[in-house]
Design a protein around this motif. Sequence first.
Motif, PDB file in Angstrom:
ATOM      1  N   ARG A  75       0.803  -1.224   0.000  1.00 32.13           N
ATOM      2  CA  ARG A  75       0.000   0.000   0.000  1.00 32.13           C
ATOM      3  C   ARG A  75       0.829   1.264   0.000  1.00 32.13           C
ATOM      4  NH1 ARG A  75      -4.289  -2.445   4.409  1.00 32.13           N
ATOM      5  NH2 ARG A  75      -5.452  -3.748   2.905  1.00 32.13           N
ATOM      6  N   SER A  76       2.074   1.144   0.394  1.00 26.58           N
ATOM      7  CA  SER A  76       3.049   2.223   0.270  1.00 26.58           C
ATOM      8  C   SER A  76       4.407   1.555   0.115  1.00 26.58           C
ATOM      9  CB  SER A  76       3.020   3.147   1.498  1.00 26.58           C
ATOM     10  OG  SER A  76       3.366   2.428   2.676  1.00 26.58           O
ATOM     11  N   LEU A  77       5.437   2.340  -0.128  1.00 26.71           N
ATOM     12  CA  LEU A  77       6.729   1.734  -0.443  1.00 26.71           C
ATOM     13  C   LEU A  77       7.185   0.766   0.632  1.00 26.71           C
ATOM     14  CD1 LEU A  77       8.726   4.706  -2.016  1.00 26.71           C
ATOM     15  CD2 LEU A  77       7.807   2.684  -3.159  1.00 26.71           C
ATOM     16  N   ASP A  78       6.991   1.110   1.891  1.00 27.45           N
ATOM     17  CA  ASP A  78       7.386   0.234   2.994  1.00 27.45           C
ATOM     18  C   ASP A  78       6.181  -0.216   3.808  1.00 27.45           C
ATOM     19  OD1 ASP A  78      10.192   0.494   2.440  1.00 27.45           O
ATOM     20  OD2 ASP A  78      10.072   2.514   3.308  1.00 27.45           O
ATOM     21  N   ALA A  81       1.216  -5.229   2.828  1.00 28.01           N
ATOM     22  CA  ALA A  81       0.966  -5.897   1.560  1.00 28.01           C
ATOM     23  C   ALA A  81      -0.483  -5.727   1.126  1.00 28.01           C
ATOM     24  CB  ALA A  81       1.299  -7.381   1.675  1.00 28.01           C
ATOM     25  N   LEU A  82      -0.692  -5.545  -0.170  1.00 29.84           N
ATOM     26  CA  LEU A  82      -2.050  -5.523  -0.700  1.00 29.84           C
ATOM     27  C   LEU A  82      -2.738  -6.853  -0.409  1.00 29.84           C
ATOM     28  CD1 LEU A  82      -1.574  -3.944  -4.263  1.00 29.84           C
ATOM     29  CD2 LEU A  82      -2.032  -2.765  -2.107  1.00 29.84           C
ATOM     30  N   ASP A  83      -4.077  -6.788  -0.208  1.00 28.14           N
ATOM     31  CA  ASP A  83      -4.811  -8.032   0.051  1.00 28.14           C
ATOM     32  C   ASP A  83      -6.048  -8.179  -0.823  1.00 28.14           C
ATOM     33  OD1 ASP A  83      -6.661  -6.262   1.127  1.00 28.14           O
ATOM     34  OD2 ASP A  83      -6.406  -6.933   3.202  1.00 28.14           O
ATOM     35  N   GLY A  84      -6.225  -7.289  -1.791  1.00 30.78           N
ATOM     36  CA  GLY A  84      -7.373  -7.374  -2.682  1.00 30.78           C
ATOM     37  C   GLY A  84      -8.580  -6.588  -2.211  1.00 30.78           C
ATOM     38  N   HIS A  85      -8.550  -6.105  -0.968  1.00 35.32           N
ATOM     39  CA  HIS A  85      -9.655  -5.308  -0.437  1.00 35.32           C
ATOM     40  C   HIS A  85      -9.201  -3.872  -0.192  1.00 35.32           C
ATOM     41  CE1 HIS A  85     -11.855  -9.018  -0.004  1.00 35.32           C
ATOM     42  NE2 HIS A  85     -10.834  -9.522   0.647  1.00 35.32           N
ATOM     43  N   ALA A 226      -7.281   2.680   7.011  1.00 39.44           N
ATOM     44  CA  ALA A 226      -6.238   1.692   7.302  1.00 39.44           C
ATOM     45  C   ALA A 226      -5.941   0.822   6.088  1.00 39.44           C
ATOM     46  CB  ALA A 226      -6.650   0.832   8.487  1.00 39.44           C
ATOM     47  N   ARG A 227      -6.903   0.666   5.169  1.00 36.32           N
ATOM     48  CA  ARG A 227      -6.651  -0.139   3.979  1.00 36.32           C
ATOM     49  C   ARG A 227      -6.512   0.708   2.717  1.00 36.32           C
ATOM     50  NH1 ARG A 227     -12.005  -1.810   1.715  1.00 36.32           N
ATOM     51  NH2 ARG A 227     -13.597  -0.811   2.983  1.00 36.32           N
ATOM     52  N   ALA A 228      -6.361   2.018   2.902  1.00 39.86           N
ATOM     53  CA  ALA A 228      -6.182   2.907   1.763  1.00 39.86           C
ATOM     54  C   ALA A 228      -4.747   2.833   1.248  1.00 39.86           C
ATOM     55  CB  ALA A 228      -6.524   4.341   2.145  1.00 39.86           C
ATOM     56  N   VAL A 229      -4.604   2.969  -0.054  1.00 37.17           N
ATOM     57  CA  VAL A 229      -3.300   2.941  -0.709  1.00 37.17           C
ATOM     58  C   VAL A 229      -2.752   4.361  -0.775  1.00 37.17           C
ATOM     59  CG1 VAL A 229      -2.091   2.329  -2.834  1.00 37.17           C
ATOM     60  CG2 VAL A 229      -4.008   0.929  -2.038  1.00 37.17           C
ATOM     61  N   ARG A 237       0.804  19.774   1.150  1.00 41.23           N
ATOM     62  CA  ARG A 237       0.315  19.368   2.473  1.00 41.23           C
ATOM     63  C   ARG A 237       1.435  19.022   3.444  1.00 41.23           C
ATOM     64  NH1 ARG A 237      -4.707  15.931  -0.062  1.00 41.23           N
ATOM     65  NH2 ARG A 237      -3.378  16.125  -1.888  1.00 41.23           N
ATOM     66  N   GLY A 238       2.625  18.783   2.904  1.00 40.93           N
ATOM     67  CA  GLY A 238       3.756  18.480   3.761  1.00 40.93           C
ATOM     68  C   GLY A 238       3.737  17.085   4.346  1.00 40.93           C
ATOM     69  N   ARG A 239       3.042  16.150   3.685  1.00 37.26           N
ATOM     70  CA  ARG A 239       2.959  14.775   4.173  1.00 37.26           C
ATOM     71  C   ARG A 239       2.508  13.860   3.047  1.00 37.26           C
ATOM     72  NH1 ARG A 239      -2.599  14.422   4.856  1.00 37.26           N
ATOM     73  NH2 ARG A 239      -3.607  16.437   5.260  1.00 37.26           N
ATOM     74  N   THR A 240       2.673  12.569   3.271  1.00 38.32           N
ATOM     75  CA  THR A 240       2.175  11.579   2.322  1.00 38.32           C
ATOM     76  C   THR A 240       0.671  11.442   2.498  1.00 38.32           C
ATOM     77  OG1 THR A 240       4.273  10.375   2.291  1.00 38.32           O
ATOM     78  CG2 THR A 240       2.305   9.166   1.596  1.00 38.32           C
ATOM     79  N   VAL A 241      -0.027  11.454   1.388  1.00 35.40           N
ATOM     80  CA  VAL A 241      -1.485  11.434   1.403  1.00 35.40           C
ATOM     81  C   VAL A 241      -1.975   9.986   1.426  1.00 35.40           C
ATOM     82  CG1 VAL A 241      -3.575  12.105   0.166  1.00 35.40           C
ATOM     83  CG2 VAL A 241      -1.577  13.616   0.153  1.00 35.40           C
ATOM     84  N   VAL A 242      -2.777   9.671   2.417  1.00 37.27           N
ATOM     85  CA  VAL A 242      -3.342   8.326   2.557  1.00 37.27           C
ATOM     86  C   VAL A 242      -4.797   8.448   2.998  1.00 37.27           C
ATOM     87  CG1 VAL A 242      -3.157   6.069   3.665  1.00 37.27           C
ATOM     88  CG2 VAL A 242      -1.090   7.425   3.277  1.00 37.27           C
ATOM     89  N   GLY A 243      -5.708   7.943   2.187  1.00 30.76           N
ATOM     90  CA  GLY A 243      -7.102   7.909   2.579  1.00 30.76           C
ATOM     91  C   GLY A 243      -7.835   9.228   2.454  1.00 30.76           C
TER      92      GLY A 243
END
Length: 375
Positions: A75-78, A81-85, A226-229, A237-243
């Motif tokens: 879901r991110s470089l580190d 793991a993706l799980d299909g959902h 929590a399951r967003a890529v 924004r000064g940060r990595t965007v998730v969700g």
Amino acid sequence: MNAEDGQPASTVDDCGTATGPIGTRPDATGSGSAHHAAVRRRLLEDGRTRGLYSGATWSLGDTAGPYDRGWTGTRSLDGTALDGHDLWDLASVTKPMVGLVVMALVDRGVVGLDDTVGHHLTRYSNSPHAARTVAQLLDHTAGLPGGVPLYRDHPTRESLLTALGSLPRTAEPGTHVTYSSQGFMLLGLIAEQATGQGLDRLMTDLVSAPLGLTDTRFRPESADRARAVATEACPWRGRTVVGEVHDENAVVLGGVAGHAGLFSTLADLERLAVSLLGGGPPLLKPDTLALMTAPRTDHLNLRRALAWQGQDPIGSPVGDTFGPNSYGHTGFTGTSLWLDPADGRYAILLTNRVHPSREERGFAALRRDFHAIGG
């Protein structure tokens, strides 16, 4: 087996990278289908190795559903793991989804394709765009400019909406296709004004609920993030965007907009694709879907339908293996949905190609190669 989707469980390679289910639907066509599935997987695994994205998920199918689906990466470089959902920022694949909302309102007589911006949105009655029609906004012939970073000078929703109404025209209406996120911002506002409901509610009521899409929504709640890529390590924004939505204009608009902001999963997009291949119901009347997906701008510079990209003979983002009446859409974050009603097939590719940065690293060529691989 995965208890929810009946697919073989994912495995994890020696690098901790998720590898989704391997294989094809039992009724897929012969050994060639298994070979193509393996080639497709290797291509997308190589894309991760080359740093084009941290993860990818895909599905190819027909009216019976997917015959090849899988995922690879994290879901991110580190990250996990993706799980299909996993939850993906669809970026501009939001546009045809909002187009489905608008066409559902057309079916119900709430909105007309010849209605004007000024008719529905009185704040724009003196705007240069007041006389532009819903149809012109949908097929990008309204003469509005393309991707304008309004957020840079207009950090509030009200100031951005005011600036939207004063944008200069780039062409006379109906004379040129100019891909315009600004036009779809107006479409979202028109849908809201015409119904008195928010675009997020309209999406739920007119698209998600009829199809049973349980994970397609604007503004994911904290439990879903929590399951967003991940998308970009965003300088603004000064940060990595998730969700949260990647598109900055959509951020200023509150995360719900006609041009960007939807999140979804592979399974939800599969359900959507199967429904569209089925001819329209329960979303639209068959004649309405046919009208929506028919090419309208073949006399102009790009092939466009109502809210959908058409199959351009030269320069198509999905190459040249789809038929002339196929349609679909791509998204800036690395997403795409493409359908060929004549062949009865679809292709979905979801990646986070803007992670950790939006620079083009070879993804466009990989996307064409992905769609060129046979069934």
